[in-house]
Design a protein around this motif. Structure first.
Motif, PDB file in Angstrom:
ATOM      1  N   ALA A   1       0.831  -1.205   0.000  1.00 23.39           N
ATOM      2  CA  ALA A   1       0.000   0.000   0.000  1.00 23.39           C
ATOM      3  C   ALA A   1       0.866   1.256   0.000  1.00 23.39           C
ATOM      4  O   ALA A   1       0.495   2.274  -0.600  1.00 23.39           O
ATOM      5  N   SER A   2       2.025   1.194   0.625  1.00 20.11           N
ATOM      6  CA  SER A   2       2.931   2.347   0.623  1.00 20.11           C
ATOM      7  C   SER A   2       3.474   2.605  -0.779  1.00 20.11           C
ATOM      8  O   SER A   2       3.708   3.756  -1.161  1.00 20.11           O
ATOM      9  N   ALA A   3       3.669   1.552  -1.576  1.00 18.88           N
ATOM     10  CA  ALA A   3       4.075   1.723  -2.979  1.00 18.88           C
ATOM     11  C   ALA A   3       2.955   2.384  -3.771  1.00 18.88           C
ATOM     12  O   ALA A   3       3.208   3.244  -4.619  1.00 18.88           O
ATOM     13  N   SER A   4       1.725   2.001  -3.461  1.00 23.76           N
ATOM     14  CA  SER A   4       0.582   2.642  -4.122  1.00 23.76           C
ATOM     15  C   SER A   4       0.516   4.114  -3.776  1.00 23.76           C
ATOM     16  O   SER A   4       0.250   4.961  -4.637  1.00 23.76           O
ATOM     17  N   MET A   5       0.776   4.435  -2.504  1.00 24.41           N
ATOM     18  CA  MET A   5       0.800   5.845  -2.104  1.00 24.41           C
ATOM     19  C   MET A   5       1.939   6.584  -2.798  1.00 24.41           C
ATOM     20  O   MET A   5       1.772   7.732  -3.227  1.00 24.41           O
ATOM     21  N   ALA A   6       3.095   5.950  -2.895  1.00 27.97           N
ATOM     22  CA  ALA A   6       4.232   6.567  -3.581  1.00 27.97           C
ATOM     23  C   ALA A   6       3.845   6.906  -5.022  1.00 27.97           C
ATOM     24  O   ALA A   6       4.106   8.013  -5.505  1.00 27.97           O
ATOM     25  N   SER A   7       3.206   5.975  -5.698  1.00 32.65           N
ATOM     26  CA  SER A   7       2.777   6.196  -7.075  1.00 32.65           C
ATOM     27  C   SER A   7       1.722   7.295  -7.155  1.00 32.65           C
ATOM     28  O   SER A   7       1.787   8.185  -8.016  1.00 32.65           O
ATOM     29  N   HIS A   8       0.747   7.241  -6.274  1.00 31.83           N
ATOM     30  CA  HIS A   8      -0.327   8.228  -6.235  1.00 31.83           C
ATOM     31  C   HIS A   8       0.238   9.639  -6.054  1.00 31.83           C
ATOM     32  O   HIS A   8      -0.107  10.565  -6.802  1.00 31.83           O
ATOM     33  N   PHE A   9       1.109   9.824  -5.074  1.00 35.41           N
ATOM     34  CA  PHE A   9       1.614  11.166  -4.797  1.00 35.41           C
ATOM     35  C   PHE A   9       2.670  11.603  -5.805  1.00 35.41           C
ATOM     36  O   PHE A   9       2.846  12.799  -6.031  1.00 35.41           O
ATOM     37  N   SER A  10       3.332  10.667  -6.444  1.00 33.45           N
ATOM     38  CA  SER A  10       4.223  11.014  -7.548  1.00 33.45           C
ATOM     39  C   SER A  10       3.407  11.677  -8.651  1.00 33.45           C
ATOM     40  O   SER A  10       3.788  12.728  -9.183  1.00 33.45           O
ATOM     41  N   ALA A  11       2.279  11.065  -8.981  1.00 39.03           N
ATOM     42  CA  ALA A  11       1.408  11.631 -10.019  1.00 39.03           C
ATOM     43  C   ALA A  11       0.833  12.974  -9.585  1.00 39.03           C
ATOM     44  O   ALA A  11       0.834  13.943 -10.363  1.00 39.03           O
ATOM     45  N   ASP A  12       0.350  13.063  -8.347  1.00 31.49           N
ATOM     46  CA  ASP A  12      -0.222  14.320  -7.858  1.00 31.49           C
ATOM     47  C   ASP A  12       0.803  15.448  -7.842  1.00 31.49           C
ATOM     48  O   ASP A  12       0.500  16.580  -8.223  1.00 31.49           O
ATOM     49  N   LEU A  13       2.011  15.158  -7.390  1.00 36.05           N
ATOM     50  CA  LEU A  13       3.058  16.183  -7.344  1.00 36.05           C
ATOM     51  C   LEU A  13       3.439  16.641  -8.754  1.00 36.05           C
ATOM     52  O   LEU A  13       3.638  17.838  -8.994  1.00 36.05           O
ATOM     53  N   ALA A  14       3.551  15.698  -9.675  1.00 34.80           N
ATOM     54  CA  ALA A  14       3.897  16.057 -11.051  1.00 34.80           C
ATOM     55  C   ALA A  14       2.807  16.927 -11.672  1.00 34.80           C
ATOM     56  O   ALA A  14       3.095  17.941 -12.306  1.00 34.80           O
ATOM     57  N   LYS A  15       1.564  16.547 -11.452  1.00 28.42           N
ATOM     58  CA  LYS A  15       0.442  17.270 -12.059  1.00 28.42           C
ATOM     59  C   LYS A  15       0.141  18.582 -11.342  1.00 28.42           C
ATOM     60  O   LYS A  15       0.000  19.627 -11.976  1.00 28.42           O
ATOM     61  N   ASN A  16       0.061  18.545 -10.026  1.00 26.85           N
ATOM     62  CA  ASN A  16      -0.424  19.696  -9.266  1.00 26.85           C
ATOM     63  C   ASN A  16       0.666  20.630  -8.751  1.00 26.85           C
ATOM     64  O   ASN A  16       0.405  21.797  -8.497  1.00 26.85           O
TER      65      ASN A  16
END
Length: 192
Positions: A56-71
């Motif tokens: 789940a921490s890998a999923s969070m890493a992926s999620h926030f990687s995308a959010d940081l790149a986009k937002n």
């Protein structure tokens, strides 16, 4: 039952402990301000934020990687590609799946964000050691035992007194969202 659960989450989030090489015994507001400033400096310099975790921490890493790149208009990188992970685990070992790609990419001006509920995952700990030796900024998020190893490895360490994975993961998502929201660029605003 639900109100009791949400109150338990509130108590957990209110009990976050923060310390580290750049914020010894700091309060949360100071730690988040420092993290925000480091992220904004990194963005201005065009450096990279690497995010790592397992499950789940890998999923969070992926999620926030995308959010940081986009937002937040930040360059990010995660190591969640199945072919890469299995090749590295096979050719080296699973405890090196983050270190090996970091050896090829991480610079002293980058940041590593390490997420681990237990705070004792060997591959995450090895990556933090390597990033610290490289001179990169290291931010850790851990939970469970107050004596977990990850809790003392970063420039900024967030520890939650969560006793379950659900509480740890929910709390870590709150921390990551708060950080990401603090560095986000308003829509239609160009920072270049």
């Amino acid at each position: 039952m639900w109100n009791k659960h949400t109150q338990k989450l509130q108590n957990c989030l209110s009990s976050i402990e923060v310390d580290g090489a750049k914020c010894a015994a700091s309060n949360c507001d100071e730690a988040f301000s420092l993290w925000k400033n480091l992220t904004e400096e990194l963005r201005e310099q065009g450096q990279i934020i690497y995010l790592i975790g397992n499950g789940a921490s890998a999923s969070m890493a992926s999620h926030f990687s995308a959010d940081l790149a986009k937002n937040a208009h930040v360059h990010t990188q995660v190591f969640t590609d199945l072919a890469l992970l299995t090749a590295l685990a096979n050719d080296f070992s699973y405890d090196q799946v983050f270190v090996e790609p970091l050896k090829r990419r991480l610079t002293p001006n980058d940041m590593l964000v390490a997420i681990s509920s237990s705070g004792n995952s060997p591959n995450v700990l090895n990556a933090c050691r390597f990033a610290a030796e490289t001179g990169a900024t290291v931010v850790t998020l851990s939970a469970m035992s107050a004596q977990n190893n990850l809790r003392t490895m970063g420039d900024i360490n967030f520890w939650l007194p969560a006793e379950t994975y659900g509480m740890a993961e929910t709390g870590h998502a709150c921390i990551l969202h708060y950080w990401m929201d603090s560095v986000s660029i308003p829509l239609n605003k160009d920072i270049s």
